[in-house]
Design a protein around this motif. Sequence first.
Motif, PDB file in Angstrom:
ATOM      1  N   GLY A   1       1.203   3.891  -3.225  1.00 18.27           N
ATOM      2  CA  GLY A   1       0.956   5.321  -3.079  1.00 18.27           C
ATOM      3  C   GLY A   1       2.129   6.147  -3.570  1.00 18.27           C
TER       4      GLY A   1
ATOM      5  N   ASP B   1      -5.325  10.226   0.158  1.00 22.24           N
ATOM      6  CA  ASP B   1      -4.345   9.461  -0.614  1.00 22.24           C
ATOM      7  C   ASP B   1      -2.917   9.836  -0.202  1.00 22.24           C
TER       8      ASP B   1
ATOM      9  N   GLU C   1       2.365   5.847  -7.508  1.00 23.55           N
ATOM     10  CA  GLU C   1       1.321   6.633  -8.178  1.00 23.55           C
ATOM     11  C   GLU C   1       1.608   8.130  -8.063  1.00 23.55           C
ATOM     12  N   LEU C   2       2.121   8.548  -6.916  1.00 21.77           N
ATOM     13  CA  LEU C   2       2.477   9.954  -6.742  1.00 21.77           C
ATOM     14  C   LEU C   2       3.568  10.363  -7.736  1.00 21.77           C
TER      15      LEU C   2
ATOM     16  N   ARG D   1       2.187  10.691 -11.160  1.00 17.61           N
ATOM     17  CA  ARG D   1       1.380  11.892 -11.375  1.00 17.61           C
ATOM     18  C   ARG D   1       2.244  13.118 -11.645  1.00 17.61           C
TER      19      ARG D   1
ATOM     20  N   ASP E   1       1.002  17.565  -4.686  1.00 17.44           N
ATOM     21  CA  ASP E   1       1.844  16.437  -5.090  1.00 17.44           C
ATOM     22  C   ASP E   1       3.304  16.874  -5.201  1.00 17.44           C
TER      23      ASP E   1
ATOM     24  N   LYS F   1       0.837  -1.207   0.000  1.00 14.79           N
ATOM     25  CA  LYS F   1       0.000   0.000   0.000  1.00 14.79           C
ATOM     26  C   LYS F   1       0.868   1.253   0.000  1.00 14.79           C
TER      27      LYS F   1
ATOM     28  N   GLU G   1      -1.749   8.176   2.893  1.00 16.10           N
ATOM     29  CA  GLU G   1      -1.291   6.802   2.680  1.00 16.10           C
ATOM     30  C   GLU G   1       0.158   6.773   2.213  1.00 16.10           C
ATOM     31  N   VAL G   2       0.549   7.775   1.433  1.00 19.50           N
ATOM     32  CA  VAL G   2       1.923   7.824   0.938  1.00 19.50           C
ATOM     33  C   VAL G   2       2.910   8.031   2.085  1.00 19.50           C
TER      34      VAL G   2
ATOM     35  N   LEU H   1     -10.458  13.504  -0.619  1.00 22.52           N
ATOM     36  CA  LEU H   1      -9.969  12.183  -1.012  1.00 22.52           C
ATOM     37  C   LEU H   1      -8.504  12.233  -1.446  1.00 22.52           C
ATOM     38  N   HIS H   2      -8.143  13.318  -2.115  1.00 21.25           N
ATOM     39  CA  HIS H   2      -6.741  13.435  -2.526  1.00 21.25           C
ATOM     40  C   HIS H   2      -5.841  13.572  -1.302  1.00 21.25           C
TER      41      HIS H   2
ATOM     42  N   SER I   1      -4.288  20.170  -6.029  1.00 21.00           N
ATOM     43  CA  SER I   1      -3.841  18.778  -5.862  1.00 21.00           C
ATOM     44  C   SER I   1      -2.497  18.570  -6.528  1.00 21.00           C
TER      45      SER I   1
END
Length: 324
Positions: free
Chosen positions: A229, A300, A232-233, A236, A264, A225, A303-304, A296-297, A260
Amino acid sequence: MQPRNMSMSGVVDLAAVKQAQEAKAKAEQARAEAARQGGTGAVPASSLVIDVTEAGFERDVLQRSTEVPVVIDFWAEWCEPCKQLGPLLERLAHEYNGRFLLAKVDVDANQMLMQQFGIQGIPAVFAVVAGQALPLFQGAAPEAQIRETLDQLIQVGEERFGLTGLTVDPGSDAGDPAAVPEEPAGPYDALLEAAVQALDAGDLDGAVRAYQNVLSDDPANTEAKLGLGQAELLRRVSGLDPQKVRQDAAERPADVAAQSAAADLDLVGGHVDDAFGRLVDTVRVTAGDDRNKARLHLLDLFEVVGAEDPRVTAARTALARVLF
Protein backbone atom coordinates in the motif's frame (compact mmCIF):
# COMPACT_ATOMS: atom_id res chain seq x y z
CA MET A 1 3.91 6.48 3.70
CA GLN A 2 6.44 9.26 3.71
CA PRO A 3 6.79 10.51 7.25
CA ARG A 4 6.11 14.10 8.17
CA ASN A 5 8.50 16.37 10.06
CA MET A 6 11.42 14.26 8.85
CA SER A 7 13.92 17.06 9.38
CA MET A 8 15.68 19.05 12.04
CA SER A 9 14.39 22.39 10.74
CA GLY A 10 13.51 24.66 13.61
CA VAL A 11 15.62 22.78 16.11
CA VAL A 12 18.03 25.69 16.34
CA ASP A 13 15.24 27.57 18.10
CA LEU A 14 15.95 25.32 21.09
CA ALA A 15 19.57 26.38 21.15
CA ALA A 16 21.16 28.85 23.45
CA VAL A 17 24.82 29.23 24.25
CA LYS A 18 24.12 29.10 27.97
CA GLN A 19 22.15 25.86 27.64
CA ALA A 20 24.93 24.29 25.60
CA GLN A 21 27.54 25.26 28.14
CA GLU A 22 25.46 24.03 31.06
CA ALA A 23 24.66 20.72 29.34
CA LYS A 24 28.28 20.14 28.46
CA ALA A 25 29.38 21.03 31.99
CA LYS A 26 26.86 18.57 33.47
CA ALA A 27 28.07 15.77 31.20
CA GLU A 28 31.72 16.46 32.04
CA GLN A 29 30.90 16.65 35.74
CA ALA A 30 29.10 13.30 35.63
CA ARG A 31 32.04 11.64 33.89
CA ALA A 32 34.51 13.20 36.35
CA GLU A 33 32.44 11.99 39.30
CA ALA A 34 32.30 8.48 37.87
CA ALA A 35 36.06 8.50 37.38
CA ARG A 36 36.61 9.78 40.95
CA GLN A 37 34.57 6.88 42.29
CA GLY A 38 36.72 4.45 40.38
CA GLY A 39 34.35 3.84 37.49
CA THR A 40 34.75 4.51 33.81
CA GLY A 41 31.37 6.17 33.35
CA ALA A 42 30.58 3.60 30.69
CA VAL A 43 27.11 2.09 30.41
CA PRO A 44 26.21 -1.45 29.36
CA ALA A 45 24.94 -1.85 25.81
CA SER A 46 21.69 -3.19 27.21
CA SER A 47 20.84 0.28 28.59
CA LEU A 48 20.76 1.92 25.15
CA VAL A 49 17.11 0.90 24.75
CA ILE A 50 14.78 1.46 27.70
CA ASP A 51 11.07 1.20 28.44
CA VAL A 52 9.76 4.45 29.89
CA THR A 53 6.66 5.10 31.99
CA GLU A 54 4.99 8.28 33.16
CA ALA A 55 6.41 7.76 36.64
CA GLY A 56 9.99 7.51 35.41
CA PHE A 57 9.83 10.02 32.57
CA GLU A 58 11.65 12.84 34.37
CA ARG A 59 14.47 10.56 35.51
CA ASP A 60 14.80 8.37 32.41
CA VAL A 61 14.21 10.99 29.70
CA LEU A 62 14.48 14.58 30.92
CA GLN A 63 17.54 14.08 33.10
CA ARG A 64 19.26 11.77 30.63
CA SER A 65 18.68 14.28 27.83
CA THR A 66 21.29 16.56 29.44
CA GLU A 67 24.01 14.09 28.43
CA VAL A 68 22.64 12.37 25.32
CA PRO A 69 19.79 12.98 22.83
CA VAL A 70 16.84 10.80 23.81
CA VAL A 71 14.70 9.46 20.97
CA ILE A 72 11.17 8.49 22.09
CA ASP A 73 9.27 5.80 20.20
CA PHE A 74 5.53 5.99 20.95
CA TRP A 75 4.05 2.59 20.12
CA ALA A 76 1.33 0.05 20.99
CA GLU A 77 1.01 -3.69 20.72
CA TRP A 78 -1.91 -3.46 18.28
CA CYS A 79 -0.07 -1.09 15.89
CA GLU A 80 1.28 -2.98 12.86
CA PRO A 81 3.56 -0.16 11.59
CA CYS A 82 5.03 0.01 15.09
CA LYS A 83 6.15 -3.61 14.71
CA GLN A 84 8.21 -2.58 11.70
CA LEU A 85 9.63 0.65 13.08
CA GLY A 86 10.39 -0.46 16.64
CA PRO A 87 12.95 -3.19 15.86
CA LEU A 88 14.65 -0.89 13.32
CA LEU A 89 15.07 1.89 15.90
CA GLU A 90 16.39 -0.61 18.45
CA ARG A 91 18.96 -1.92 15.98
CA LEU A 92 20.08 1.61 15.15
CA ALA A 93 20.37 2.50 18.84
CA HIS A 94 22.93 -0.28 19.25
CA GLU A 95 24.65 0.54 15.99
CA TYR A 96 25.06 4.22 16.95
CA ASN A 97 26.68 2.96 20.15
CA GLY A 98 25.62 5.61 22.66
CA ARG A 99 25.21 8.61 20.37
CA PHE A 100 21.50 8.55 21.25
CA LEU A 101 19.31 6.75 23.77
CA LEU A 102 16.08 5.07 22.65
CA ALA A 103 13.12 5.35 25.04
CA LYS A 104 10.04 3.27 24.21
CA VAL A 105 6.64 4.43 25.45
CA ASP A 106 3.60 2.13 25.29
CA VAL A 107 0.78 4.62 24.70
CA ASP A 108 -1.90 2.27 26.04
CA ALA A 109 -0.17 2.19 29.41
CA ASN A 110 0.98 5.81 29.38
CA GLN A 111 -1.86 7.85 27.91
CA MET A 112 -0.93 11.00 29.83
CA LEU A 113 2.44 11.13 28.05
CA MET A 114 0.65 10.61 24.74
CA GLN A 115 -1.59 13.60 25.49
CA GLN A 116 1.28 15.78 26.70
CA PHE A 117 3.16 15.23 23.45
CA GLY A 118 0.00 15.78 21.37
CA ILE A 119 0.25 12.36 19.70
CA GLN A 120 -2.47 11.96 17.06
CA GLY A 121 -1.39 8.58 15.72
CA ILE A 122 1.36 6.01 16.10
CA PRO A 123 4.09 5.17 15.56
CA ALA A 124 5.27 8.66 16.44
CA VAL A 125 8.89 9.54 17.16
CA PHE A 126 10.04 12.53 19.18
CA ALA A 127 13.36 13.59 20.62
CA VAL A 128 14.28 15.33 23.85
CA VAL A 129 17.52 17.34 23.79
CA ALA A 130 18.71 19.11 26.94
CA GLY A 131 15.18 18.96 28.31
CA GLN A 132 13.60 20.34 25.11
CA ALA A 133 11.14 18.20 23.10
CA LEU A 134 10.81 18.24 19.33
CA PRO A 135 8.93 16.05 16.83
CA LEU A 136 10.98 13.92 14.45
CA PHE A 137 8.45 11.99 12.33
CA GLN A 138 5.22 10.05 12.36
CA GLY A 139 4.60 6.70 10.70
CA ALA A 140 6.97 4.07 9.36
CA ALA A 141 9.83 5.42 7.25
CA PRO A 142 12.68 4.10 5.09
CA GLU A 143 15.83 3.37 7.05
CA ALA A 144 17.90 5.83 5.01
CA GLN A 145 15.64 8.71 6.01
CA ILE A 146 15.66 7.67 9.65
CA ARG A 147 19.45 7.56 9.64
CA GLU A 148 19.59 11.04 8.13
CA THR A 149 17.26 12.36 10.82
CA LEU A 150 19.29 10.74 13.60
CA ASP A 151 22.52 12.17 12.19
CA GLN A 152 20.99 15.65 12.17
CA LEU A 153 19.69 15.19 15.72
CA ILE A 154 23.10 14.09 16.99
CA GLN A 155 24.77 17.02 15.25
CA VAL A 156 22.34 19.46 16.86
CA GLY A 157 22.95 17.88 20.27
CA GLU A 158 26.71 18.23 19.92
CA GLU A 159 26.88 21.70 18.35
CA ARG A 160 24.07 23.43 20.23
CA PHE A 161 24.01 21.68 23.58
CA GLY A 162 27.44 20.11 23.98
CA LEU A 163 25.99 16.60 24.25
CA THR A 164 28.75 14.07 23.64
CA GLY A 165 26.66 10.95 24.12
CA LEU A 166 27.19 7.88 26.26
CA THR A 167 30.30 5.76 26.57
CA VAL A 168 29.36 2.11 26.07
CA ASP A 169 31.28 -0.56 27.97
CA PRO A 170 33.03 -2.61 25.26
CA GLY A 171 32.97 -5.63 27.54
CA SER A 172 29.19 -5.58 27.78
CA ASP A 173 27.30 -7.37 25.05
CA ALA A 174 23.98 -7.94 26.80
CA GLY A 175 22.26 -5.45 24.54
CA ASP A 176 24.38 -6.07 21.45
CA PRO A 177 22.25 -7.62 18.70
CA ALA A 178 25.34 -9.45 17.46
CA ALA A 179 25.53 -11.30 20.77
CA VAL A 180 21.92 -12.46 20.63
CA PRO A 181 21.16 -15.54 18.54
CA GLU A 182 19.19 -14.53 15.50
CA GLU A 183 15.77 -16.00 14.94
CA PRO A 184 15.50 -18.30 11.95
CA ALA A 185 14.71 -16.37 8.82
CA GLY A 186 11.09 -16.54 7.75
CA PRO A 187 10.09 -17.82 4.32
CA TYR A 188 9.56 -14.31 2.94
CA ASP A 189 12.28 -12.36 4.76
CA ALA A 190 14.50 -12.09 1.68
CA LEU A 191 11.67 -10.77 -0.48
CA LEU A 192 10.54 -8.31 2.17
CA GLU A 193 14.08 -7.07 2.63
CA ALA A 194 14.42 -6.68 -1.14
CA ALA A 195 11.24 -4.60 -1.14
CA VAL A 196 12.55 -2.33 1.61
CA GLN A 197 15.84 -1.88 -0.22
CA ALA A 198 13.96 -1.04 -3.41
CA LEU A 199 11.95 1.59 -1.53
CA ASP A 200 15.11 3.09 -0.06
CA ALA A 201 16.61 3.27 -3.56
CA GLY A 202 13.50 4.89 -5.01
CA ASP A 203 12.69 1.83 -7.15
CA LEU A 204 8.95 1.90 -6.53
CA ASP A 205 8.13 -0.58 -9.31
CA GLY A 206 10.62 -3.06 -7.87
CA ALA A 207 9.19 -2.62 -4.37
CA VAL A 208 5.65 -3.20 -5.64
CA ARG A 209 6.71 -6.39 -7.44
CA ALA A 210 8.53 -7.72 -4.38
CA TYR A 211 5.54 -7.17 -2.10
CA GLN A 212 3.20 -8.67 -4.70
CA ASN A 213 5.41 -11.76 -4.88
CA VAL A 214 4.99 -12.27 -1.15
CA LEU A 215 1.23 -11.74 -1.27
CA SER A 216 0.79 -14.14 -4.17
CA ASP A 217 1.88 -16.95 -1.82
CA ASP A 218 0.70 -15.46 1.46
CA PRO A 219 -2.29 -13.13 0.90
CA ALA A 220 -2.61 -12.47 4.65
CA ASN A 221 0.97 -11.29 5.15
CA THR A 222 0.45 -8.06 7.11
CA GLU A 223 3.88 -6.59 6.48
CA ALA A 224 3.61 -7.16 2.74
CA LYS A 225 0.10 -5.67 2.57
CA LEU A 226 1.18 -2.56 4.44
CA GLY A 227 4.34 -2.23 2.37
CA LEU A 228 2.50 -2.69 -0.91
CA GLY A 229 0.00 0.00 0.00
CA GLN A 230 2.81 2.41 0.84
CA ALA A 231 4.78 1.63 -2.32
CA GLU A 232 1.73 2.03 -4.55
CA LEU A 233 0.87 5.32 -2.86
CA LEU A 234 4.36 6.68 -3.42
CA ARG A 235 4.25 5.54 -7.03
CA ARG A 236 0.95 7.33 -7.59
CA VAL A 237 2.21 10.66 -6.29
CA SER A 238 5.70 10.48 -7.80
CA GLY A 239 4.73 12.27 -11.03
CA LEU A 240 2.15 14.68 -9.65
CA ASP A 241 2.36 18.46 -9.67
CA PRO A 242 1.18 19.31 -6.13
CA GLN A 243 0.08 22.83 -7.00
CA LYS A 244 -2.05 21.65 -9.95
CA VAL A 245 -3.51 18.79 -7.92
CA ARG A 246 -4.57 21.17 -5.15
CA GLN A 247 -6.05 23.60 -7.65
CA ASP A 248 -8.01 20.86 -9.45
CA ALA A 249 -9.35 19.53 -6.16
CA ALA A 250 -10.48 23.00 -5.06
CA GLU A 251 -12.23 23.68 -8.36
CA ARG A 252 -13.87 20.24 -8.72
CA PRO A 253 -15.10 18.98 -5.33
CA ALA A 254 -17.13 16.15 -6.91
CA ASP A 255 -14.34 14.92 -9.23
CA VAL A 256 -13.23 11.59 -7.78
CA ALA A 257 -9.89 11.52 -9.61
CA ALA A 258 -8.99 15.04 -8.47
CA GLN A 259 -9.98 14.39 -4.87
CA SER A 260 -8.20 11.02 -4.80
CA ALA A 261 -4.96 12.58 -6.04
CA ALA A 262 -5.21 15.34 -3.43
CA ALA A 263 -5.92 12.76 -0.72
CA ASP A 264 -2.81 10.84 -1.76
CA LEU A 265 -0.73 13.99 -1.37
CA ASP A 266 -2.35 14.65 2.02
CA LEU A 267 -1.40 11.19 3.20
CA VAL A 268 2.17 11.34 1.92
CA GLY A 269 2.54 14.67 3.70
CA GLY A 270 1.42 13.08 6.97
CA HIS A 271 -2.01 14.78 6.99
CA VAL A 272 -3.92 11.57 7.59
CA ASP A 273 -7.15 13.07 8.90
CA ASP A 274 -7.26 15.52 5.98
CA ALA A 275 -6.87 12.69 3.47
CA PHE A 276 -9.62 10.63 5.05
CA GLY A 277 -11.95 13.59 5.51
CA ARG A 278 -11.52 14.64 1.88
CA LEU A 279 -12.59 11.25 0.57
CA VAL A 280 -15.46 10.91 3.02
CA ASP A 281 -16.74 14.25 1.72
CA THR A 282 -16.28 13.01 -1.85
CA VAL A 283 -18.40 9.95 -1.08
CA ARG A 284 -21.01 12.28 0.39
CA VAL A 285 -21.35 14.44 -2.75
CA THR A 286 -21.17 11.68 -5.38
CA ALA A 287 -23.36 8.78 -6.44
CA GLY A 288 -23.22 5.52 -8.39
CA ASP A 289 -19.85 4.46 -9.83
CA ASP A 290 -18.16 7.67 -8.74
CA ARG A 291 -19.21 7.14 -5.14
CA ASN A 292 -17.94 3.57 -5.24
CA LYS A 293 -14.58 4.65 -6.69
CA ALA A 294 -14.15 7.21 -3.93
CA ARG A 295 -15.09 4.63 -1.31
CA LEU A 296 -12.63 2.06 -2.66
CA HIS A 297 -9.83 4.59 -2.78
CA LEU A 298 -10.50 5.48 0.83
CA LEU A 299 -10.36 1.81 1.79
CA ASP A 300 -6.99 1.55 0.03
CA LEU A 301 -5.68 4.42 2.13
CA PHE A 302 -6.94 2.66 5.26
CA GLU A 303 -4.64 -0.23 4.33
CA VAL A 304 -1.68 2.12 4.00
CA VAL A 305 -2.14 3.54 7.50
CA GLY A 306 -3.09 0.26 9.17
CA ALA A 307 -6.47 -1.11 10.19
CA GLU A 308 -5.84 -0.68 13.91
CA ASP A 309 -4.91 3.00 13.75
CA PRO A 310 -7.47 5.11 15.69
CA ARG A 311 -7.73 7.53 12.77
CA VAL A 312 -8.82 4.68 10.53
CA THR A 313 -11.44 3.64 13.06
CA ALA A 314 -12.82 7.19 13.21
CA ALA A 315 -12.86 7.51 9.41
CA ARG A 316 -14.66 4.18 9.03
CA THR A 317 -17.36 5.47 11.36
CA ALA A 318 -17.64 8.68 9.34
CA LEU A 319 -17.84 6.71 6.10
CA ALA A 320 -20.58 4.48 7.49
CA ARG A 321 -22.64 7.56 8.43
CA VAL A 322 -22.35 8.86 4.89
CA LEU A 323 -23.22 5.56 3.25
CA PHE A 324 -26.05 4.54 5.51
